[in-house]
Design a protein around this motif. Structure first.
Motif, mmCIF file in Angstrom:
data_model
loop_
_atom_site.group_PDB
_atom_site.id
_atom_site.type_symbol
_atom_site.label_atom_id
_atom_site.label_comp_id
_atom_site.label_asym_id
_atom_site.label_seq_id
_atom_site.Cartn_x
_atom_site.Cartn_y
_atom_site.Cartn_z
ATOM 1 N N GLN A 1 0.779 -1.282 -0.031
ATOM 2 C CA GLN A 1 0.001 -0.185 0.139
ATOM 3 C C GLN A 1 1.020 1.235 -0.140
ATOM 4 O OE1 GLN A 1 -3.109 -0.094 -0.354
ATOM 5 N NE2 GLN A 1 -3.903 -1.916 0.361
ATOM 6 N N ALA A 2 2.078 1.091 0.688
ATOM 7 C CA ALA A 2 2.910 2.370 0.838
ATOM 8 C C ALA A 2 3.543 2.536 -0.492
ATOM 9 C CB ALA A 2 3.834 2.278 1.866
ATOM 10 N N ALA A 3 3.796 1.542 -1.171
ATOM 11 C CA ALA A 3 4.452 1.427 -2.628
ATOM 12 C C ALA A 3 3.419 2.203 -3.423
ATOM 13 C CB ALA A 3 4.776 0.159 -2.940
ATOM 14 N N ILE A 4 2.229 1.917 -3.562
ATOM 15 C CA ILE A 4 1.259 2.656 -4.274
ATOM 16 C C ILE A 4 1.134 4.167 -4.047
ATOM 17 C CG2 ILE A 4 -1.035 2.621 -5.204
ATOM 18 C CD1 ILE A 4 -1.328 -0.471 -4.454
ATOM 19 N N ALA A 5 1.072 4.132 -2.728
ATOM 20 C CA ALA A 5 0.967 5.802 -2.198
ATOM 21 C C ALA A 5 2.308 6.613 -2.655
ATOM 22 C CB ALA A 5 0.689 5.683 -0.862
ATOM 23 N N ALA A 6 3.459 5.926 -2.672
ATOM 24 C CA ALA A 6 4.606 6.695 -3.066
ATOM 25 C C ALA A 6 4.742 6.742 -4.243
ATOM 26 C CB ALA A 6 6.016 5.741 -2.594
ATOM 27 N N TRP A 7 4.162 5.949 -5.337
ATOM 28 C CA TRP A 7 4.416 6.060 -6.793
ATOM 29 C C TRP A 7 3.536 7.244 -7.126
ATOM 30 C CZ3 TRP A 7 6.915 3.296 -10.325
ATOM 31 C CH2 TRP A 7 6.855 3.877 -11.877
ATOM 32 N N ALA A 8 2.281 7.520 -6.508
ATOM 33 C CA ALA A 8 1.324 8.559 -6.769
ATOM 34 C C ALA A 8 2.069 9.821 -6.253
ATOM 35 C CB ALA A 8 0.031 8.293 -6.104
ATOM 36 N N GLU A 9 2.872 9.830 -5.334
ATOM 37 C CA GLU A 9 3.340 11.100 -4.603
ATOM 38 C C GLU A 9 4.765 11.819 -5.435
ATOM 39 O OE1 GLU A 9 5.496 13.001 -0.655
ATOM 40 O OE2 GLU A 9 4.260 10.902 -0.778
ATOM 41 N N HIS A 10 5.390 10.472 -5.752
ATOM 42 C CA HIS A 10 6.815 10.825 -6.209
ATOM 43 C C HIS A 10 7.265 10.808 -7.862
ATOM 44 C CE1 HIS A 10 8.589 11.256 -2.454
ATOM 45 N NE2 HIS A 10 8.042 10.159 -1.989
ATOM 46 N N ARG A 11 6.000 9.813 -8.355
ATOM 47 C CA ARG A 11 6.184 9.476 -9.943
ATOM 48 C C ARG A 11 7.674 9.165 -10.339
ATOM 49 N NH1 ARG A 11 1.442 11.310 -12.486
ATOM 50 N NH2 ARG A 11 -0.390 11.100 -10.923
ATOM 51 N N PRO A 12 8.112 8.190 -9.837
ATOM 52 C CA PRO A 12 9.500 7.887 -9.800
ATOM 53 C C PRO A 12 9.693 7.373 -11.299
ATOM 54 C CG PRO A 12 8.735 5.924 -9.154
ATOM 55 C CD PRO A 12 7.257 7.250 -9.264
ATOM 56 N N ASP A 13 11.107 7.146 -11.818
ATOM 57 C CA ASP A 13 11.371 6.624 -13.284
ATOM 58 C C ASP A 13 11.006 5.043 -13.262
ATOM 59 O OD1 ASP A 13 12.792 9.028 -14.894
ATOM 60 O OD2 ASP A 13 13.830 9.005 -12.662
ATOM 61 N N LEU A 14 11.422 4.762 -11.787
ATOM 62 C CA LEU A 14 11.447 3.281 -11.818
ATOM 63 C C LEU A 14 11.071 2.689 -10.333
ATOM 64 C CD1 LEU A 14 12.217 0.170 -13.005
ATOM 65 C CD2 LEU A 14 14.395 0.862 -11.733
ATOM 66 N N MET A 15 10.308 1.553 -10.075
ATOM 67 C CA MET A 15 10.069 0.757 -9.001
ATOM 68 C C MET A 15 10.578 -0.516 -8.733
ATOM 69 S SD MET A 15 6.467 -0.183 -6.912
ATOM 70 C CE MET A 15 6.161 1.475 -6.336
ATOM 71 N N LEU A 16 11.673 -0.583 -7.973
ATOM 72 C CA LEU A 16 12.089 -2.062 -7.555
ATOM 73 C C LEU A 16 11.379 -2.732 -6.731
ATOM 74 C CD1 LEU A 16 14.976 -3.396 -8.568
ATOM 75 C CD2 LEU A 16 16.125 -2.531 -6.435
ATOM 76 N N LEU A 17 10.713 -3.757 -6.733
ATOM 77 C CA LEU A 17 9.774 -4.180 -6.377
ATOM 78 C C LEU A 17 9.849 -5.798 -6.131
ATOM 79 C CD1 LEU A 17 6.696 -3.942 -5.259
ATOM 80 C CD2 LEU A 17 5.966 -4.596 -7.549
ATOM 81 N N ASP A 18 9.740 -6.096 -4.298
ATOM 82 C CA ASP A 18 9.873 -7.342 -4.046
ATOM 83 C C ASP A 18 8.578 -7.783 -4.322
ATOM 84 O OD1 ASP A 18 10.718 -9.769 -2.852
ATOM 85 O OD2 ASP A 18 10.779 -9.175 -0.996
ATOM 86 N N MET A 19 8.210 -9.363 -4.230
ATOM 87 C CA MET A 19 7.167 -10.094 -4.412
ATOM 88 C C MET A 19 6.407 -10.153 -2.870
ATOM 89 S SD MET A 19 7.145 -12.660 -7.368
ATOM 90 C CE MET A 19 7.138 -12.334 -9.041
ATOM 91 N N GLY A 20 7.124 -10.721 -2.075
ATOM 92 C CA GLY A 20 6.757 -11.078 -0.839
ATOM 93 C C GLY A 20 6.594 -9.865 0.125
ATOM 94 N N LEU A 21 5.309 -9.172 0.301
ATOM 95 C CA LEU A 21 5.340 -7.985 1.146
ATOM 96 C C LEU A 21 4.177 -8.300 2.079
ATOM 97 C CD1 LEU A 21 5.142 -5.340 -1.904
ATOM 98 C CD2 LEU A 21 6.911 -5.908 -0.136
ATOM 99 N N PRO A 22 4.137 -7.531 3.304
ATOM 100 C CA PRO A 22 3.240 -7.987 4.353
ATOM 101 C C PRO A 22 1.839 -7.758 4.406
ATOM 102 C CG PRO A 22 4.450 -6.000 5.059
ATOM 103 C CD PRO A 22 4.979 -6.580 3.698
ATOM 104 N N ASP A 23 1.480 -6.804 3.532
ATOM 105 C CA ASP A 23 0.180 -6.491 3.115
ATOM 106 C C ASP A 23 -0.758 -7.389 1.880
ATOM 107 O OD1 ASP A 23 1.473 -4.725 1.815
ATOM 108 O OD2 ASP A 23 0.513 -3.062 2.331
ATOM 109 N N ILE A 24 -0.177 -6.579 0.799
ATOM 110 C CA ILE A 24 -0.688 -7.437 -0.522
ATOM 111 C C ILE A 24 0.812 -7.485 -1.325
ATOM 112 C CG2 ILE A 24 -2.643 -5.971 -0.914
ATOM 113 C CD1 ILE A 24 -1.430 -3.895 -2.552
ATOM 114 N N SER A 25 0.614 -8.401 -2.050
ATOM 115 C CA SER A 25 1.858 -8.973 -2.851
ATOM 116 C C SER A 25 2.330 -8.056 -3.690
ATOM 117 C CB SER A 25 1.544 -10.161 -3.579
ATOM 118 O OG SER A 25 0.886 -10.146 -4.609
ATOM 119 N N GLY A 26 3.419 -8.051 -4.345
ATOM 120 C CA GLY A 26 4.065 -7.413 -5.245
ATOM 121 C C GLY A 26 3.631 -7.341 -6.471
ATOM 122 N N LEU A 27 2.912 -8.547 -7.025
ATOM 123 C CA LEU A 27 2.097 -8.920 -8.018
ATOM 124 C C LEU A 27 1.116 -7.680 -8.126
ATOM 125 C CD1 LEU A 27 2.380 -12.644 -8.275
ATOM 126 C CD2 LEU A 27 3.566 -10.975 -9.887
#
Length: 218
Positions: free
Chosen positions: A36-62
């Motif tokens: 969830q923090a990843a999605i919020a961070a993308w909306a806020e920062h609009r990065p060039d890239l996200m380096l994403l793990d699959m196993g996260l504690p709330d929702i999966s990287g997929l």
């Protein structure tokens, strides 16, 4: 270049950040630990890239990748994970991942993958790309396509010989939760026994026949 690193292990995040900053001067990095923090961070920062793990504690990287790509179709997502089984790699690419590297890759390859995907080019770690190419004529069992990351984790560990308590310890859940996962997997994958579940994993290329554990029929 602006990069978001998504991993629930602080030591891993900080290690990757230090490594990439030393190899890519001027790199701006945002670190987050949940989907969830990843999605919020993308909306806020609009990065060039996200380096994403699959196993996260709330929702999966997929699921993170799927949601981000739905809202921002051109989002550059590079999966960086311990799981390099082909069904997982194919799932990652199907949800919109532009790249896939394992946590066993060399630092130089990780940096190259980051640069390539940030530039809009696909990048798959060479050994994984080779296995994908050799596996193209072997269709993935349709029953595996809709599996969640946690379901795939449980299936992989069980098929490789982990007992229920061992899986529970590794995932930090109760043995009852693991038993429930296995029961639901049998229903979802349309198998009636533990042996059939393991054979399905073998047929899908998740484990090799030489690794097939001895188990009573369940």
């Amino acid at each position: 270049m602006k990069l978001i690193i998504v991993d629930d292990h602080r030591v891993v995040r900080q290690g990757i950040s230090s490594l990439l900053r030393s190899m890519m001067p001027g790199l701006e990095i945002v670190e987050v630990e949940t989907g969830q923090a990843a999605i919020a961070a993308w909306a806020e920062h609009r990065p060039d890239l996200m380096l994403l793990d699959m196993g996260l504690p709330d929702i999966s990287g997929l699921e993170v990748a799927r949601r981000i790509r739905q809202r921002w179709r051109g989002a550059g997502i590079l999966f960086f994970t311990m799981h390099d089984e082909l069904p997982m790699v194919k799932q990652a690419l199907e949800v919109g991942g532009m790249g896939f590297v394992s946590k066993n890759c060399a630092p130089e390859e990780l940096a190259e993958a980051v640069k390539r995907v940030a530039a809009g080019e696909p990048y798959i770690e060479h050994p994984i790309a080779t296995r994908l190419a050799m596996n193209q004529e072997r269709p993935v069992d349709h029953r595996l396509r809709d599996m969640t990351h946690r379901e795939m984790e449980v299936l992989l560990m069980y098929a490789r010989g982990e007992d229920i308590q061992g899986i529970a310890n590794r995932l930090c859940v109760s043995s009852k939760t693991v038993s429930n996962h296995l029961a639901m997997l049998k229903g979802k994958l349309q198998v009636s026994s533990s042996i059939e579940l393991i054979h399905l994993a073998v047929d899908a290329g998740l484990v090799r026949y030489g690794q097939l554990p001895e188990r009573p029929r369940a």
